[in-house]
Design an enzyme around this catalytic site. Structure first.
Site, mmCIF file in Angstrom:
data_model
loop_
_atom_site.group_PDB
_atom_site.id
_atom_site.type_symbol
_atom_site.label_atom_id
_atom_site.label_comp_id
_atom_site.label_asym_id
_atom_site.label_seq_id
_atom_site.Cartn_x
_atom_site.Cartn_y
_atom_site.Cartn_z
ATOM 1 N N ARG A 1 0.802 -1.217 0.000
ATOM 2 C CA ARG A 1 0.000 0.000 0.000
ATOM 3 C C ARG A 1 0.839 1.272 0.000
ATOM 4 N NH1 ARG A 1 -2.437 -3.905 2.672
ATOM 5 N NH2 ARG A 1 -4.440 -4.584 1.860
ATOM 6 N N GLU B 1 0.886 -8.403 13.700
ATOM 7 C CA GLU B 1 -0.184 -8.806 14.618
ATOM 8 C C GLU B 1 -0.417 -10.305 14.526
ATOM 9 O OE1 GLU B 1 -3.732 -5.823 14.842
ATOM 10 O OE2 GLU B 1 -2.954 -5.838 12.790
#
Length: 153
Positions: A72, A109
Site C-alpha cells: 500500500r 499482529e
C-alpha cells in the site's frame, strides 16, 4: 491527534478520506478490523486530497527519499515523491527486488515477516519519510526505520 497537531483540525478533507475507507471485520483473521484504502482510491478527489495532505506536510522539510512499504505504500509514495521532488524507494517483501539488498525482520499482529531494500537506494545524509497504510503494532514501520537507518546516518 495528527489532524490537530498539523493544522488539519476541522479540515473537511479528513472526513471525506475517513468516510472513503472501507472497514472489513475479521480480515485477515478473527479480531482484526482491516482498513481497506483501495476504496479511497476509487474517488479521485479523495485520493488527490490524501496525497495533497502529505505533500503539504513534507514539501518544505528537505525530504530526499520517500520510502513506500509494500504494497500500500506503493499507492501513495510515488505521487508524494514526485510532488516534493524526492526519489521513491520501494521497501519490498523478500525475493521481490533484483540485485543486492539489505533486509530487516519484524513481527506482525498475526505472524512474522521481513522487508528488503536495494543496498544502493539511499545514501548517507538522505532524509526520508516512510509511507504505509496504517500502524497496527508498529512492527513494519519500525523495520522500515531500522532498514533505512542502516544506510542513512
Amino acid at each position: 491527534m495528527f489532524a490537530a497537531e498539523n493544522g488539519l483540525k476541522g479540515d473537511s478533507r479528513l472526513e471525506a478520506i475517513s468516510a472513503a475507507i472501507r472497514v472489513i471485520p475479521h480480515f485477515p483473521k478473527p479480531g482484526i478490523m482491516f482498513q481497506d484504502i483501495t476504496t479511497l482510491m476509487l474517488n479521485h478527489k479523495v485520493f488527490k486530497d490524501t496525497v495533497d495532505i502529505f505533500v503539504d506536510r513534507y514539501k518544505d522539510m528537505g525530504i530526499s527519499v520517500v520510502a513506500g512499504i509494500e504494497a500500500r505504500g506503493f499507492m501513495f509514495g510515488p505521487s508524494i515523491a514526485l510532488a516534493i521532488g524526492a526519489k521513491f524507494v520501494p521497501l519490498r517483501k523478500p525475493g521481490k527486488l533484483p540485485g543486492k539488498v539489505i533486509s530487516q525482520a519484524y513481527e506482525l499482529e498475526y505472524g512474522k515477516d521481513c522487508i528488503e531494500m536495494h543496498i544502493d537506494a539511499v545514501q548517507a545524509g538522505d532524509r526520508a519519510v516512510v509511507i504505509d497504510d496504517l500502524v497496527a503494532t508498529g512492527g513494519t514501520l519500525t523495520a522500515a526505520i531500522k532498514l533505512l537507518g542502516l544506510v542513512i546516518k
